[in-house]
Write a protein that holds these residues in place. Structure first.
Motif, PDB file in Angstrom:
ATOM      1  N   ASN A  71       0.826  -1.204   0.000  1.00  0.00           N
ATOM      2  CA  ASN A  71       0.000   0.000   0.000  1.00  0.00           C
ATOM      3  C   ASN A  71       0.860   1.253   0.000  1.00  0.00           C
ATOM      4  OD1 ASN A  71      -2.462  -1.375   0.079  1.00  0.00           O
ATOM      5  ND2 ASN A  71      -2.478  -1.461   2.312  1.00  0.00           N
ATOM      6  N   GLY A  72       0.366   2.281  -0.636  1.00  0.00           N
ATOM      7  CA  GLY A  72       1.019   3.578  -0.568  1.00  0.00           C
ATOM      8  C   GLY A  72       0.501   4.346   0.630  1.00  0.00           C
ATOM      9  N   GLY A  73       1.079   4.109   1.795  1.00  0.00           N
ATOM     10  CA  GLY A  73       0.577   4.697   3.035  1.00  0.00           C
ATOM     11  C   GLY A  73      -0.336   3.725   3.759  1.00  0.00           C
ATOM     12  N   ARG A  74      -0.554   3.996   5.048  1.00  0.00           N
ATOM     13  CA  ARG A  74      -1.391   3.114   5.861  1.00  0.00           C
ATOM     14  C   ARG A  74      -2.844   3.181   5.420  1.00  0.00           C
ATOM     15  NH1 ARG A  74      -0.151   1.681  10.932  1.00  0.00           N
ATOM     16  NH2 ARG A  74      -2.015   0.389  10.664  1.00  0.00           N
ATOM     17  N   HIS A  75      -3.479   2.040   5.242  1.00  0.00           N
ATOM     18  CA  HIS A  75      -4.881   1.966   4.855  1.00  0.00           C
ATOM     19  C   HIS A  75      -5.783   1.545   6.002  1.00  0.00           C
ATOM     20  CE1 HIS A  75      -4.414   1.608   0.181  1.00  0.00           C
ATOM     21  NE2 HIS A  75      -3.785   2.646   0.693  1.00  0.00           N
ATOM     22  N   GLY A  76      -5.258   0.845   6.994  1.00  0.00           N
ATOM     23  CA  GLY A  76      -6.104   0.315   8.050  1.00  0.00           C
ATOM     24  C   GLY A  76      -6.704  -1.021   7.653  1.00  0.00           C
ATOM     25  N   ILE A  77      -7.320  -1.696   8.599  1.00  0.00           N
ATOM     26  CA  ILE A  77      -7.814  -3.055   8.384  1.00  0.00           C
ATOM     27  C   ILE A  77      -8.847  -3.107   7.262  1.00  0.00           C
ATOM     28  CG2 ILE A  77      -9.106  -4.948   9.410  1.00  0.00           C
ATOM     29  CD1 ILE A  77      -7.822  -4.267  12.083  1.00  0.00           C
ATOM     30  N   ASN A  78      -9.855  -2.239   7.323  1.00  0.00           N
ATOM     31  CA  ASN A  78     -10.951  -2.321   6.346  1.00  0.00           C
ATOM     32  C   ASN A  78     -10.480  -2.088   4.921  1.00  0.00           C
ATOM     33  OD1 ASN A  78     -12.938  -2.947   8.204  1.00  0.00           O
ATOM     34  ND2 ASN A  78     -13.594  -0.842   8.496  1.00  0.00           N
ATOM     35  N   ASP A  79      -9.846  -0.950   4.680  1.00  0.00           N
ATOM     36  CA  ASP A  79      -9.425  -0.636   3.317  1.00  0.00           C
ATOM     37  C   ASP A  79      -8.358  -1.607   2.826  1.00  0.00           C
ATOM     38  OD1 ASP A  79     -11.141   1.491   2.976  1.00  0.00           O
ATOM     39  OD2 ASP A  79      -9.730   2.958   3.763  1.00  0.00           O
ATOM     40  N   ASN A  80      -7.531  -2.093   3.733  1.00  0.00           N
ATOM     41  CA  ASN A  80      -6.480  -3.034   3.339  1.00  0.00           C
ATOM     42  C   ASN A  80      -7.098  -4.335   2.818  1.00  0.00           C
ATOM     43  OD1 ASN A  80      -3.876  -3.919   2.895  1.00  0.00           O
ATOM     44  ND2 ASN A  80      -3.465  -4.407   5.031  1.00  0.00           N
ATOM     45  N   PHE A  81      -8.011  -4.919   3.584  1.00  0.00           N
ATOM     46  CA  PHE A  81      -8.600  -6.194   3.170  1.00  0.00           C
ATOM     47  C   PHE A  81      -9.507  -6.039   1.953  1.00  0.00           C
ATOM     48  CE2 PHE A  81      -7.270  -8.256   7.143  1.00  0.00           C
ATOM     49  CZ  PHE A  81      -6.993  -9.527   6.670  1.00  0.00           C
ATOM     50  N   LEU A  82     -10.350  -5.023   1.932  1.00  0.00           N
ATOM     51  CA  LEU A  82     -11.282  -4.884   0.815  1.00  0.00           C
ATOM     52  C   LEU A  82     -10.556  -4.566  -0.490  1.00  0.00           C
ATOM     53  CD1 LEU A  82     -14.208  -3.048   2.612  1.00  0.00           C
ATOM     54  CD2 LEU A  82     -14.216  -5.380   1.728  1.00  0.00           C
ATOM     55  N   SER A 170     -18.295   1.225  -1.561  1.00  0.00           N
ATOM     56  CA  SER A 170     -16.937   1.704  -1.329  1.00  0.00           C
ATOM     57  C   SER A 170     -16.990   2.808  -0.275  1.00  0.00           C
ATOM     58  CB  SER A 170     -16.329   2.256  -2.619  1.00  0.00           C
ATOM     59  OG  SER A 170     -17.005   3.441  -3.011  1.00  0.00           O
ATOM     60  N   ARG A 171     -15.815   3.195   0.219  1.00  0.00           N
ATOM     61  CA  ARG A 171     -15.791   4.271   1.207  1.00  0.00           C
ATOM     62  C   ARG A 171     -16.332   5.571   0.604  1.00  0.00           C
ATOM     63  NH1 ARG A 171     -13.243   5.187   6.115  1.00  0.00           N
ATOM     64  NH2 ARG A 171     -12.044   3.245   6.027  1.00  0.00           N
ATOM     65  N   ASP A 172     -16.067   5.792  -0.677  1.00  0.00           N
ATOM     66  CA  ASP A 172     -16.575   7.005  -1.332  1.00  0.00           C
ATOM     67  C   ASP A 172     -18.091   6.977  -1.462  1.00  0.00           C
ATOM     68  OD1 ASP A 172     -14.024   8.015  -1.609  1.00  0.00           O
ATOM     69  OD2 ASP A 172     -13.748   7.213  -3.632  1.00  0.00           O
ATOM     70  N   GLU A 173     -18.654   5.781  -1.666  1.00  0.00           N
ATOM     71  CA  GLU A 173     -20.095   5.665  -1.856  1.00  0.00           C
ATOM     72  C   GLU A 173     -20.862   5.740  -0.542  1.00  0.00           C
ATOM     73  OE1 GLU A 173     -20.375   2.786  -5.767  1.00  0.00           O
ATOM     74  OE2 GLU A 173     -19.691   1.927  -3.870  1.00  0.00           O
ATOM     75  N   TYR A 174     -20.340   5.092   0.503  1.00  0.00           N
ATOM     76  CA  TYR A 174     -20.984   5.135   1.819  1.00  0.00           C
ATOM     77  C   TYR A 174     -19.924   4.854   2.878  1.00  0.00           C
ATOM     78  CZ  TYR A 174     -24.060   4.084   5.739  1.00  0.00           C
ATOM     79  OH  TYR A 174     -24.665   4.084   6.965  1.00  0.00           O
TER      80      TYR A 174
END
Length: 353
Positions: A71-82, A170-174
């Motif tokens: 990853n380019g920077g930390r994404h965290g658990i949710n964004d990393n797995f999805l 997605s995070r952008d959608e909701y």
């Protein structure tokens, strides 16, 4: 040479360069039915995690593609797995933590059990080699939608169709749901909402518990089943109801919005003919009951209590951890609106990142 199958193992790592990571990769390589690929995505480790991943990529079994992403920077658990699951090319995805140990037949047994469902979940048993507190309930858990509105089927127990990911926003959608729960709650909720989840009552994962693990929580003696603890939790809920209820309302409203999203997205996918193999549908009785239950959970104040109690009594066999019989199950259901306050007291000070 072992056979491979159309399964992508998705593993997310972060500072896992201990013997735990090697043991988990060894257990995946030892599967009786190998995956077609392993997708390992690192979230900015500062130790030797990447070196270990590349070492194992170089010695992957024949027929197994081992891809390492950073990853380019930390994404965290949710964004990393999805985001890692979006990289998978297999028809099915098996989610892997970096520090567990899989039984040799995990992939083979889950793939045989999933049928035309969207998800198969197995059992796991916690263990510790560091002295961390562990607790295990040996009863067979319920995986109905109504229970998963309050609980989860851990990601490391899930084998899911990749097409299920399309039902998630997605995070952008909701983005609100990302701040209020974890990715495996979203995937499990989606599969259960589509009435397309099957429980394989077999222990296929050894879940390592140690302080410092992303999902580690200390042992809460109040959660041990006993009459005294039930009285304590009910009394706690009565006393703190007004303080905690607004946070619970926001928490369950996010789940209600997620269910509505899943229904819309899946119906659109079916209308466009993008899912022809699975029998999943958002038009089912459990989905409708889930929406009714969440409507009551989203109602503020004490006026929600009668409706919640009625729903808990009606669906006590689906909401509790496992099917319960006798008058005590009814009493527990009637007290549940207050006991929930104890369970969700953490919302006052904590949300998921």
């Amino acid at each position: 040479m072992k056979k491979t199958c159309n399964v992508s193992v998705v593993m997310c790592t972060y500072n896992g360069a201990s013997r735990h990571l090697r043991e988990q990769l060894d257990s995946i390589f030892a599967q009786t039915l190998l995956p077609m690929e392993i997708v390992a995505q690192d979230d900015g480790s500062t130790d030797d995690t990447l070196a270990i991943l590349h070492e194992y990529a170089a010695k992957a079994p024949d027929g197994v593609s081992f891809r390492v992403s950073v990853n380019g920077g930390r994404h965290g658990i949710n964004d990393n797995f999805l985001s890692a699951m979006a990289l998978a090319r297999g028809e099915w995805i098996a989610i892997s933590d970096q520090d567990d140990i899989w039984m040799p037949t995990k992939i083979e047994e889950q793939l045989a059990a999933i049928g035309d469902n969207m998800m198969c979940v197995c059992r796991s048993v916690p263990f510790s080699d560091t002295g961390a507190a562990v607790r295990h309930d040996s009863r067979t858990p319920c995986c109905s939608l109504l229970r998963l509105l309050y609980a989860s089927m851990p990601g490391h127990c899930q084998l899911l169709r990749k097409s299920l990911i399309e039902a998630l926003p997605s995070r952008d959608e909701y983005g609100e749901i990302y701040s209020r729960t974890c990715y495996d709650v979203m995937t499990g909720t989606a599969a259960a909402a589509l009435n397309s989840i099957v429980m394989l009552d077999r222990v296929l994962v050894m879940q390592r518990r140690y302080e410092g693990a992303a999902t580690y929580a200390g042992y809460d003696t109040r959660r041990v089943r006993s009459g005294g603890n039930a009285v304590y939790m009910a009394a706690y809920g009565l006393w703190h109801y007004r303080r905690v209820k607004p946070y619970m309302t926001a928490h369950f409203n996010a789940r209600r919005q997620l269910l509505m999203w899943i229904g819309r997205k899946w119906q659109a996918a079916c209308d466009e003919g993008r899912d022809t193999k699975a029998r999943a549908t958002a038009d089912n009785d459990m989905m409708r009951e889930g929406m009714k239950l969440l409507k009551w959970e989203c109602r503020g104040g004490i006026t929600a209590i009668p409706g919640l109690a009625a729903m808990y009594v009606k669906h006590r066999h689906e909401i509790f951890y496992t099917r319960e019989h006798g008058p005590m199950a009814v009493i527990r259901a009637l007290l549940h609106p207050f006991m929930q306050v104890y369970n969700y007291r953490y919302l006052v000070t904590k949300v998921y990142g």
